[in-house]
Design an enzyme around this catalytic site. Structure first.
Site, mmCIF file in Angstrom:
data_model
loop_
_atom_site.group_PDB
_atom_site.id
_atom_site.type_symbol
_atom_site.label_atom_id
_atom_site.label_comp_id
_atom_site.label_asym_id
_atom_site.label_seq_id
_atom_site.Cartn_x
_atom_site.Cartn_y
_atom_site.Cartn_z
ATOM 1 N N LYS A 103 0.847 -1.182 0.000
ATOM 2 C CA LYS A 103 0.000 0.000 0.000
ATOM 3 C C LYS A 103 0.888 1.239 0.000
ATOM 4 O O LYS A 103 1.794 1.360 0.843
ATOM 5 C CB LYS A 103 -0.898 -0.024 1.245
ATOM 6 C CG LYS A 103 -1.938 1.076 1.305
ATOM 7 C CD LYS A 103 -2.796 0.890 2.548
ATOM 8 C CE LYS A 103 -3.854 1.968 2.657
ATOM 9 N NZ LYS A 103 -4.660 1.808 3.900
ATOM 10 N N HIS A 105 -0.236 4.434 0.313
ATOM 11 C CA HIS A 105 -0.861 5.580 0.955
ATOM 12 C C HIS A 105 -1.291 5.169 2.364
ATOM 13 O O HIS A 105 -1.156 3.995 2.739
ATOM 14 C CB HIS A 105 -2.073 6.069 0.150
ATOM 15 C CG HIS A 105 -3.140 5.032 -0.018
ATOM 16 N ND1 HIS A 105 -3.035 4.006 -0.941
ATOM 17 C CD2 HIS A 105 -4.312 4.844 0.636
ATOM 18 C CE1 HIS A 105 -4.113 3.238 -0.858
ATOM 19 N NE2 HIS A 105 -4.893 3.720 0.095
#
Length: 218
Positions: A103, A105
């Site tokens: 991921k 973010h």
């Protein structure tokens, strides 16, 4: 055979986790039986599975506090259920799992849940080891955690098959990475369980014939 092993195999069969027929394993081998943790679909089933893992954990590691790691995807529910069962026994251990894709973010990274720090020990919980591929993938992910040691791996079933050599995949993992791999039951426990009912004769013979070719020497 210990009664809890018979209970566990019966549980796997009733939950359709243990199936017989013609299947292809992750290793590419054609196998006469299959273990699929993805068939665990109810709260009662996943709670029961966690209890069996907790029993195996206590049997091998006692009350040692570690961090449970469940590889995506099937290992995630196993890690959660095992940690709940252990907490019920008075051993509150954290757990975490990985994302298939990192991921970029929010909190970022590939791990979700408690991320162990230097000096902590991790226990990998998986459904089954056939050729050791999934464990090697897990070790590649865990290598990013500096100073974290894997203490052991627990699986449902030891298939007792050759890995890349004449040794079992579990023995190869132990040699390669230096930690023990434990199972709740192994394929010979399953054979013993099946042999108690004459209606299982064909499945018993197919598994024995398969092991004659693909069974590990140690």
């Amino acid at each position: 055979m210990e009664s809890y092993k018979r209970q566990f195999i019966q549980f796997l069969e009733e939950a359709h986790v243990l199936k017989f027929g013609d299947f292809t394993a992750k290793s590419g081998r054609k196998i006469p039986y299959f273990i699929n943790a993805g068939e665990i679909k109810t709260g009662a089933q996943i709670a029961m599975l966690g209890q069996f893992y907790a029993r195996a954990y206590h049997e091998k590691l006692g009350s040692k506090k570690t961090v449970l790691y469940g590889p995506a995807y099937k290992g995630i529910s196993i890690a959660v259920s095992a940690s709940i069962a252990l907490a019920g026994d008075g051993l509150d251990v954290p757990f975490f799992f990985n994302r298939k894709e990192a991921k970029d973010h929010g909190e970022g990274g590939i791990f979700v849940g408690y991320v162990p720090t230097e000096g902590e020990e991790v226990v990998i919980v998986e459904d089954v080891i056939t050729a050791g591929t999934a464990i090697r993938e897990s070790m590649a992910n865990l290598s990013s955690l500096a100073g974290v040691k894997v203490a052991a791996t627990f699986v449902m079933v030891d298939r007792k098959e050759k890995g890349k050599t004449e040794l079992s995949a579990m023995a190869e993992v132990e040699q390669e990475f230096g930690f023990p791999v434990y199972s709740v039951v192994d394929v010979y426990d399953i054979i013993e369980y099946l042999e108690e009912n004459p209606a299982n004769e064909e499945n018993v013979m197919r598994i024995k014939n398969y092991l004659a070719i693909n069974g590990a020497k140690a």
